[in-house]
Write a protein that holds these residues in place. Sequence first.
Motif, PDB file in Angstrom:
ATOM      1  N   HIS A  36       0.846  -1.190   0.000  1.00  0.00           N
ATOM      2  CA  HIS A  36       0.000   0.000   0.000  1.00  0.00           C
ATOM      3  C   HIS A  36       0.884   1.242   0.000  1.00  0.00           C
ATOM      4  N   MET A  37       0.276   2.399  -0.295  1.00  0.00           N
ATOM      5  CA  MET A  37       1.007   3.646  -0.133  1.00  0.00           C
ATOM      6  C   MET A  37       0.743   4.090   1.296  1.00  0.00           C
ATOM      7  N   VAL A  38       1.807   4.076   2.099  1.00  0.00           N
ATOM      8  CA  VAL A  38       1.717   4.334   3.536  1.00  0.00           C
ATOM      9  C   VAL A  38       0.973   5.631   3.822  1.00  0.00           C
ATOM     10  N   ASP A  39       0.185   5.665   4.852  1.00  0.00           N
ATOM     11  CA  ASP A  39      -0.562   6.868   5.229  1.00  0.00           C
ATOM     12  C   ASP A  39       0.376   7.865   5.911  1.00  0.00           C
ATOM     13  N   VAL A  40       0.631   8.985   5.254  1.00  0.00           N
ATOM     14  CA  VAL A  40       1.485  10.012   5.850  1.00  0.00           C
ATOM     15  C   VAL A  40       0.672  11.229   6.289  1.00  0.00           C
ATOM     16  N   HIS A  62       5.173   8.654  -2.534  1.00  0.00           N
ATOM     17  CA  HIS A  62       4.162   9.720  -2.515  1.00  0.00           C
ATOM     18  C   HIS A  62       4.538  10.838  -3.471  1.00  0.00           C
ATOM     19  N   PRO A  63       3.554  11.401  -4.182  1.00  0.00           N
ATOM     20  CA  PRO A  63       3.837  12.592  -4.991  1.00  0.00           C
ATOM     21  C   PRO A  63       4.144  13.769  -4.066  1.00  0.00           C
ATOM     22  N   GLU A 117      -8.756  17.077   5.911  1.00  0.00           N
ATOM     23  CA  GLU A 117      -8.481  15.694   5.535  1.00  0.00           C
ATOM     24  C   GLU A 117      -9.665  15.177   4.741  1.00  0.00           C
ATOM     25  N   ILE A 120      -2.617   1.448  -7.488  1.00  0.00           N
ATOM     26  CA  ILE A 120      -1.963   2.487  -6.679  1.00  0.00           C
ATOM     27  C   ILE A 120      -1.267   3.502  -7.580  1.00  0.00           C
ATOM     28  N   SER A 138      -3.731   5.824  -9.350  1.00  0.00           N
ATOM     29  CA  SER A 138      -4.336   6.891  -8.538  1.00  0.00           C
ATOM     30  C   SER A 138      -3.502   8.160  -8.633  1.00  0.00           C
ATOM     31  N   LYS A 139      -2.185   8.006  -8.822  1.00  0.00           N
ATOM     32  CA  LYS A 139      -1.304   9.168  -8.930  1.00  0.00           C
ATOM     33  C   LYS A 139      -1.400   9.855 -10.292  1.00  0.00           C
ATOM     34  N   PRO A 194      -4.862  18.482  -9.674  1.00  0.00           N
ATOM     35  CA  PRO A 194      -3.746  17.665  -9.178  1.00  0.00           C
ATOM     36  C   PRO A 194      -3.704  17.741  -7.648  1.00  0.00           C
ATOM     37  N   ILE A 196      -1.593  13.057  -2.916  1.00  0.00           N
ATOM     38  CA  ILE A 196      -2.226  11.939  -2.206  1.00  0.00           C
ATOM     39  C   ILE A 196      -1.375  11.523  -1.007  1.00  0.00           C
ATOM     40  N   SER A 197      -2.023  11.294   0.157  1.00  0.00           N
ATOM     41  CA  SER A 197      -1.230  10.880   1.324  1.00  0.00           C
ATOM     42  C   SER A 197      -1.369   9.393   1.672  1.00  0.00           C
ATOM     43  N   HIS A 198      -2.335   8.707   1.057  1.00  0.00           N
ATOM     44  CA  HIS A 198      -2.514   7.289   1.373  1.00  0.00           C
ATOM     45  C   HIS A 198      -3.368   6.619   0.292  1.00  0.00           C
ATOM     46  N   VAL A 199      -2.968   5.422  -0.121  1.00  0.00           N
ATOM     47  CA  VAL A 199      -3.786   4.613  -1.045  1.00  0.00           C
ATOM     48  C   VAL A 199      -3.736   3.167  -0.583  1.00  0.00           C
ATOM     49  N   GLU A 200      -4.893   2.559  -0.532  1.00  0.00           N
ATOM     50  CA  GLU A 200      -4.982   1.142  -0.164  1.00  0.00           C
ATOM     51  C   GLU A 200      -5.931   0.479  -1.172  1.00  0.00           C
ATOM     52  N   LYS A 248      -6.658   8.868   0.582  1.00  0.00           N
ATOM     53  CA  LYS A 248      -6.719  10.024   1.480  1.00  0.00           C
ATOM     54  C   LYS A 248      -5.821  11.143   0.972  1.00  0.00           C
ATOM     55  N   ARG A 271      -4.766  15.528   2.320  1.00  0.00           N
ATOM     56  CA  ARG A 271      -5.098  16.770   3.008  1.00  0.00           C
ATOM     57  C   ARG A 271      -5.044  17.836   1.938  1.00  0.00           C
TER      58      ARG A 271
END
Lengths: 158, 158, 158, 158, 158, 158
Positions: free
Chosen positions: C14-18, C77-78, E25, E63, E66-67, E78, E81-85, E104, E106
């Motif tokens: 997964h893309m870790v939640d930051v 992460h972007p 968020e 994943i 999504s970017k 644009p 993204i801070s999280h993808v599952e 997710k 912010r």
Amino acid sequence: MTQLTHFNQSGEAHMVDVGNKDITERVAIAEGYIEMNPTTLTLIEQGTHKKGDVLGIARIAGIMASKKTADLVPLCHPLPISHVEVNLEIENDTSRVYCRTTVKTRGQTGVEMEALTATQVSLLTVYDMCKAVDRGMTIQGVRLLKKSGGKSGDWLRP
Amino acid sequence: MTQLTHFNQSGEAHMVDVGNKDITERVAIAEGYIEMNPTTLTLIEQGTHKKGDVLGIARIAGIMASKKTADLVPLCHPLPISHVEVNLEIENDTSRVYCRTTVKTRGQTGVEMEALTATQVSLLTVYDMCKAVDRGMTIQGVRLLKKSGGKSGDWLRP
Amino acid sequence: MTQLTHFNQSGEAHMVDVGNKDITERVAIAEGYIEMNPTTLTLIEQGTHKKGDVLGIARIAGIMASKKTADLVPLCHPLPISHVEVNLEIENDTSRVYCRTTVKTRGQTGVEMEALTATQVSLLTVYDMCKAVDRGMTIQGVRLLKKSGGKSGDWLRP
Amino acid sequence: MTQLTHFNQSGEAHMVDVGNKDITERVAIAEGYIEMNPTTLTLIEQGTHKKGDVLGIARIAGIMASKKTADLVPLCHPLPISHVEVNLEIENDTSRVYCRTTVKTRGQTGVEMEALTATQVSLLTVYDMCKAVDRGMTIQGVRLLKKSGGKSGDWLRP
Amino acid sequence: MTQLTHFNQSGEAHMVDVGNKDITERVAIAEGYIEMNPTTLTLIEQGTHKKGDVLGIARIAGIMASKKTADLVPLCHPLPISHVEVNLEIENDTSRVYCRTTVKTRGQTGVEMEALTATQVSLLTVYDMCKAVDRGMTIQGVRLLKKSGGKSGDWLRP
Amino acid sequence: MTQLTHFNQSGEAHMVDVGNKDITERVAIAEGYIEMNPTTLTLIEQGTHKKGDVLGIARIAGIMASKKTADLVPLCHPLPISHVEVNLEIENDTSRVYCRTTVKTRGQTGVEMEALTATQVSLLTVYDMCKAVDRGMTIQGVRLLKKSGGKSGDWLRP
């Protein structure tokens, strides 16, 4: 010694450090136009009312291109654009399509390049869609009209 | 009924079918320039001899942009480009940087859009690198000079 | 159970939640080099003084690649990069080109991957431009030198 | 006068004209590895048997990166790749992950850059996924092993 | 007059101005599935335990996609993204692979499109990997389950 | 042993070697639709006649997405697409927008994935443009209708 900020003290290109700049709202407005044969302009004009919407497609191309600016211009910072508006108008008296683009962001650097890129690609897309009937079309006057926000403050074309 | 080939008979945009076109060598040459203050041109000129090579970076940006043409222009066919040459010249008498781009391919459609895109992005990159000292620079005269190959044959700007 | 954070508790990537990490200034510095024949190095060296600027082009390629990191590395992460500096140096005694890259951002995750990616692509570009005369060139020692900022704090290569 | 083909006679970078080259089958094989702590290697090894498949993800990243080579390396020709194989192996005795990549195409230029790019990005992805436990990992020995096809014929690392 | 916010008062498409929206968020959850022959599902199921990990690759593809959302969907902003599952599950009773994606950020706009795009591309990747044995697979029920954050507040599929 | 061709004999993913396949004309047709509230459909319908052309924008998004297929689907071969046609129709009785996409190429592998990707992204774009008034819209029935060309020959949905 060069005064161009895109080079460091050794004269080597770098992406300028904007980390200490304030995050402010930044707006840029650019313009440009494409000259063509009057008969080509008529074809575009007919399409906008009925079918074959050249300007609608050029507008989308410009908006999408603004999001690719940092991918195209080597030393440009990637930016989260918050607004793009591309206006395309048929000018019959001068036989051209005029484009004016507004881009906004809240960030540490301006969006002049995004506005210019959107303008360029919108006009290129007009060229592409009409080139089969008019290869001689010419893109002219692509330039910044105005920018606001940031340390260098507002700028308005004199 | 529109005569623009990028629309089908219902007036809807499509990517034209080039599947039956011959694979021939195709060449396109485009030009354009960017006007600026003489002092800005002097800064660029100093850089090309010593440090801060604006034109070298603009050239690379143009070459790379030619490979993204189909990504930018919605109805453009993706093409395996076989050659790109971007020439940038300082013109002191008119206070501008002139750009001429040549693109070649062997394929089923032409490379006019690739040559124009490379020209546009090279000039945009000059703008980006010098904008801190001269926001008023204007991109002008972006147009096709010549194309050869394909069913529509050769075209030379009159 | 794996201890690698890029996998969730089921072991799936997964893309870790930051999202809950602090926004701090983050810096990363990476290095690497490419070994080659002395005669190849001489060709590069001549170009930097006069024509055929291999290192100037490799530097631009590295800067542009740093902006594509999240596009290349699947779980990255972007990030809005705020600064990139790519230094390339000719080392005659070891017959190699040495690259050191600094990347900065203000964000929720670090820029180690951006610094490593820029280094890799700069060195790849040197390879590309010289491969016709020296296919045996080898890229070595690509690694992180230092990072600062973020919860894990500073790290300096021991 | 430079002998590097990526510059024209004026010493300016260009994308070399390959339009007259033969279309032949071309193959390139590259290799490289990433050194790490033995405990990191153990974490990767456990993942490949059960969960958290680091090497599976690195392989996909490498394959996808090979398709972006012309987007990353400025003077590289875009190519329709016909085959990519990325092999990643755990080498416990030297505490590293070894990568060997094979790329094929039928075209007018070789695929050395595609094989090297895939190798680099596979190894970068291993770094990314394990960096939280081992920042000191180092990428080494990225180089061409073999290429065949094209005018310059076969090349085998001596 | 249209009530769709993606058009301005003249009915022209634009990227909506989100510059005055709060940074909060934002979470979005989407789902979808792909129906297939039971024998195809068995092949996938065998792969997840041993070799040929179709679902692992589809997850990575989702994943990464999504970017790219803002690159695919023309008027999408644009977003960092801070999280993808991406969760993929084999459902034997209905002979399908089910996908549920959580994204997710912010930021000033939501991530519904990112969650839907990741879901679509994960399912497309399953199709790609199995199409040689089952061309009739069908992607169904791709939709938003839930979103939270932002001015419009929470939304839960009724 | 898996029978899925996207894995080699060790069960590792690879991009299948298509180098020995014939270059033939290949066509693929895909379909799909998006269900919505009747009032949403009415808003779209009004736009197509006057202003706010949702379907025109979705069509362009689909065409552009077809060119990014190999960038999205990990093991997909890059292909020079020769034709794309995206048809979008309003179906009042079922309250949905129906999409049918045709893609052609002359190459060594088929264009099924390109047709499915264009369909998906067209429908996602409809979702994006209408989501402010109808978050519950659902994408359904995305599937291949027909393909022709290549070794596996023609396939028609039974």
